[in-house]
Design an enzyme around this catalytic site. Sequence first.
Site, mmCIF file in Angstrom:
data_model
loop_
_atom_site.group_PDB
_atom_site.id
_atom_site.type_symbol
_atom_site.label_atom_id
_atom_site.label_comp_id
_atom_site.label_asym_id
_atom_site.label_seq_id
_atom_site.Cartn_x
_atom_site.Cartn_y
_atom_site.Cartn_z
ATOM 1 C CG HIS A 43 2.536 2.279 0.573
ATOM 2 N ND1 HIS A 43 2.479 2.823 -1.127
ATOM 3 C CD2 HIS A 43 1.939 3.217 1.115
ATOM 4 C CE1 HIS A 43 1.963 3.851 -1.072
ATOM 5 N NE2 HIS A 43 1.768 4.274 0.314
ATOM 6 C CD GLU A 74 6.361 1.364 -2.561
ATOM 7 O OE1 GLU A 74 6.785 0.869 -3.549
ATOM 8 O OE2 GLU A 74 4.814 1.189 -2.509
ATOM 9 C CG HIS A 204 0.680 -0.276 -9.409
ATOM 10 N ND1 HIS A 204 0.431 0.098 -7.953
ATOM 11 C CD2 HIS A 204 -0.657 -0.398 -9.856
ATOM 12 C CE1 HIS A 204 -1.013 0.272 -7.699
ATOM 13 N NE2 HIS A 204 -1.454 -0.376 -8.808
#
Length: 252
Positions: A43, A74, A204
Amino acid sequence: MIALSVNLNKIALIRNSREGNYPDVLAHGRICLDAGAQGLTVHPRPDQRHIRPGDVRQLAELCRGWDGVEFNVEGNPFAEPLQDYPGLMRLVEETQPDQCTLVPDSNDQLTSDHGFDLKRDGARLEPLIAQLKDAGIRVSLFMDPILDQIDLAKAVGADRIELYTGPYAEAVARQSETLEAIFAAHCAAAEHARQLGLGVNAGHDLNLINLPRYRTLPGLQEVSIGHALTVDAINMGLDNAVTAYLNCLSGK
């Protein structure tokens, strides 16, 4: 089989706390793949607090050399270029990952903490999703388990959703009375996505404690795990941590 995509952001965060390239993100990505992980996730953010554009380029090349391995990038598709960060869309089109997970995080967010509001952002996202799909990249949207929002994810052209699992993980950790309702909402969202023809990912704060139940989510295809797996690696070694998560996902 539910695929494990190891998020390498925290390895990069440790590296960036000192000069040099220690720990080496690429080498640790290779360890994860050697241990059987089906994918790697990064990310990159404009401030380059962890993953840098160069890491994305190197890891994309690494994953292309492994059969059956997917690379997932991401990020916020609206993030503007900053210094040598070229912007998410340009970086993704350059590196051609298997999947791009679009996330509605701002530049100053500590971590991703909510899904898209597609009533607000859908019109802006739709041409970007089309642009990525035209490049042959699967598109996943980071979403809360809200059924009408998932309808909109399908409408704007997403291939998959990634359900934001932070509230579920917190409810498990606190043994909250809201846990059953939260998990039921995730199951309903996953089933609704499947009926619409959307794939289902999740991520997450998933860990070895809360994952055994979450893996039973209807049609779950992939989990992206970084923080907890990195912490577990301190205790058991990175390859053993990957093996533990793979075993957990397979019900062992």
